[in-house]
Design an enzyme around this catalytic site. Structure first.
Site, PDB file in Angstrom:
ATOM      1  N   LEU A   1       8.204   1.475   5.398  1.00 55.60           N
ATOM      2  CA  LEU A   1       9.244   0.458   5.226  1.00 55.60           C
ATOM      3  C   LEU A   1      10.582   1.051   4.800  1.00 55.60           C
ATOM      4  CD1 LEU A   1      10.256  -2.472   5.141  1.00 55.60           C
ATOM      5  CD2 LEU A   1       9.249  -2.646   2.844  1.00 55.60           C
TER       6      LEU A   1
ATOM      7  N   THR B   1       0.853  -1.184   0.000  1.00 54.19           N
ATOM      8  CA  THR B   1       0.000   0.000   0.000  1.00 54.19           C
ATOM      9  C   THR B   1       0.892   1.238   0.000  1.00 54.19           C
ATOM     10  OG1 THR B   1      -0.215  -0.096   2.397  1.00 54.19           O
ATOM     11  CG2 THR B   1      -1.939  -1.179   1.092  1.00 54.19           C
TER      12      THR B   1
ATOM     13  N   THR C   1       1.523   4.367   1.614  1.00 55.51           N
ATOM     14  CA  THR C   1       2.322   4.874   2.740  1.00 55.51           C
ATOM     15  C   THR C   1       3.283   3.807   3.247  1.00 55.51           C
ATOM     16  OG1 THR C   1       0.567   6.403   3.365  1.00 55.51           O
ATOM     17  CG2 THR C   1       2.215   5.916   5.040  1.00 55.51           C
ATOM     18  N   CYS C   2       2.820   2.568   3.279  1.00 61.06           N
ATOM     19  CA  CYS C   2       3.645   1.469   3.785  1.00 61.06           C
ATOM     20  C   CYS C   2       4.879   1.254   2.908  1.00 61.06           C
ATOM     21  CB  CYS C   2       2.823   0.183   3.850  1.00 61.06           C
ATOM     22  SG  CYS C   2       1.281   0.370   4.779  1.00 61.06           S
ATOM     23  N   THR C   3       4.690   1.300   1.603  1.00 60.30           N
ATOM     24  CA  THR C   3       5.757   1.001   0.652  1.00 60.30           C
ATOM     25  C   THR C   3       6.648   2.195   0.355  1.00 60.30           C
ATOM     26  OG1 THR C   3       4.433  -0.733  -0.346  1.00 60.30           O
ATOM     27  CG2 THR C   3       6.196   0.157  -1.693  1.00 60.30           C
TER      28      THR C   3
END
Length: 161
Positions: free
Chosen positions: A54, A46, A48-50
């Site tokens: 992370l 997703t 923000t996560c990627t």
């Protein structure tokens, strides 16, 4: 009830992809006798996560290890195939444990689940980070807005270890 500083992590099992294939790991395997940074994301791949969460931990991994952290782990309510693909695509394989909490069992036990069904995602984890020593929570940082990775980000965690 949400887990708090001073609480012991509940026992749980995760799936993790390794170079030899999928393995089952437990909270004991990951956290016993170690200082570990755990951060959780609503979903692998997703935005923000990627693009934010992370990468911050990958970029600051060595700095966290230099400050006495033994290991890092990212958790998401995804299956191990998705988490393994994310580990490979991000360059994080072998650097960070990519833990698949496939049924949200651990996430629910922590009280950090949220229902994103309206967005087509189902039950997911809130975005957070925690510092865990020998299975005990030493700090926990929960994002109020799941689209941000500030208090749960690596830069903030560097100030806590």
């Amino acid at each position: 009830m949400t887990i708090s500083v001073g609480d012991k992590l509940p026992e749980a099992k995760f799936k993790e992809k390794t170079a030899d294939g999928p393995v089952e790991v437990s909270t004991k395997d990951i956290f016993s006798g170690k200082k570990v940074v755990l951060f959780a994301v609503p979903g692998a791949f997703t935005p923000t996560c990627t693009l934010n969460h992370l990468p911050g931990y990958l970029e600051n991994r060595d700095a966290l290890l230099a400050k006495g952290v033994d290991d890092l782990a990212v958790l998401s309510v995804n299956d191990w195939h998705v988490m393994g693909a994310w580990a490979e695509k991000s360059g994080g394989m072998g650097k960070i444990h990519f833990l698949a909490d496939w049924d949200a069992g651990f996430t629910k036990a922590l009280g950090l689940d949220m229902d994103l069904s309206a967005g087509g995602l189902g039950v997911r984890s809130k975005r957070y980070s925690m510092l865990v020593e020998d299975g005990v929570v030493k700090s926990i940082n929960i994002e109020e807005n799941p689209g941000q990775a500030t208090v749960s980000g690596a830069e903030h965690m560097l100030t806590l270890v």
